[in-house]
Design an enzyme around this catalytic site. Sequence first.
Site, PDB file in Angstrom:
ATOM      1  CB  SER A 159      -0.924  -0.025   1.217  1.00 28.77           C
ATOM      2  OG  SER A 159      -0.191  -0.287   2.406  1.00 28.77           O
TER       3      SER A 159
ATOM      4  CD  GLU B  49       0.827   7.944   5.270  1.00 26.04           C
ATOM      5  OE1 GLU B  49       0.391   6.957   5.890  1.00 26.04           O
ATOM      6  OE2 GLU B  49       1.535   8.826   5.773  1.00 26.04           O
TER       7      GLU B  49
ATOM      8  CG  ASP C  12       1.226  14.771  16.239  1.00 27.62           C
ATOM      9  OD1 ASP C  12       1.381  13.892  17.115  1.00 27.62           O
ATOM     10  OD2 ASP C  12       1.695  14.699  15.086  1.00 27.62           O
TER      11      ASP C  12
ATOM     12  CG  PHE D 217      10.044  13.716   7.939  1.00 21.36           C
ATOM     13  CD1 PHE D 217       9.471  14.973   8.109  1.00 21.36           C
ATOM     14  CD2 PHE D 217       9.901  13.089   6.709  1.00 21.36           C
ATOM     15  CE1 PHE D 217       8.790  15.601   7.071  1.00 21.36           C
ATOM     16  CE2 PHE D 217       9.218  13.701   5.666  1.00 21.36           C
ATOM     17  CZ  PHE D 217       8.666  14.953   5.852  1.00 21.36           C
TER      18      PHE D 217
ATOM     19  CG  HIS E   2       1.543   1.933   4.516  1.00 17.42           C
ATOM     20  ND1 HIS E   2       0.357   1.906   3.796  1.00 17.42           N
ATOM     21  CD2 HIS E   2       1.641   3.191   5.030  1.00 17.42           C
ATOM     22  CE1 HIS E   2      -0.222   3.098   3.880  1.00 17.42           C
ATOM     23  NE2 HIS E   2       0.539   3.896   4.603  1.00 17.42           N
TER      24      HIS E   2
END
Length: 286
Positions: free
Chosen positions: A17, A19, A110, A217, A267
């Site tokens: 998959s 994102e 968040d 990140f 993913h």
Amino acid sequence: MSGSHDNRTIMTQPSFSFEFFPPKTAEGAEKLRATRQQLFPLGPKFVSVTFGAGGSTQQGTLDTVVEIQREGVEAAPHLSCVGSTRDNIREILQTYRQHGIRHIVALRGDLPSGMGEIGEFRYASELVEFIRAETGEWFHIEVAAYPEYHPQAKSPRLDLEHFAHKVKAGANAAITQYFFNADAYFRFVDDASRLGVDVPIVPGIMPITNYSQMMRFSEMCGAEVPRWIAKRLEGFGDDRDSIRAFGLDVVTALCERLLAQGVPGLHFYTLNAASATKAMWQRLGL
């Protein structure tokens, strides 16, 4: 994919998959369409679309998801509950149902900076319980997992217990935060299984294409960048091609090891670009 709907079968084919994040400009929307044209022929099981803090991109998430479904690919919007009310979440769930969306990624999310109110949901487990209470089995629910532990977790043990609680609240599967240390993932899966977690825990894969962006990140989300990787990347300076080539080697090797040891799928965090994910896909012979 054979067996992909029944996660109880002994050895199912891994599922893959992607994102995406909702584009903020018309130009971004065009870029994402071009990315999808390159990635969709690879046949992902589904794609997920992220959701901004405090619902800042809620409409963008919906628009993107609806457009993807029209292209014939299953889309799973992220739904973050921090700063939200039950009525607000109920409304979003109804909208997704009206559009025939059957797959959702349920997250705590968040708190946006400067926002003091946590809202009516404190944990993702409460959101999962609420989705099940409101919509029964309509949605296939994914939750997040943190092999290197959530950056705000009080202890690894508590973090694992929260994860197990979230799954038992009604999740069908989990997607992990990205990581570069396969042992952390396998240990997490073993520990979770001892707590009775029996859903697929799919590794999240982050291509390395930009050194400073990745370090930023990783700092935010608590993903460890092994020193040898960070030092090599740092040594390339502004040489983008060398960073990409080395990143491709490192992350492809990680994926090879994960697949060889029987993970339920991968993913890919595409960052709305196709080339790195496509290159890994081809190298892995998927």
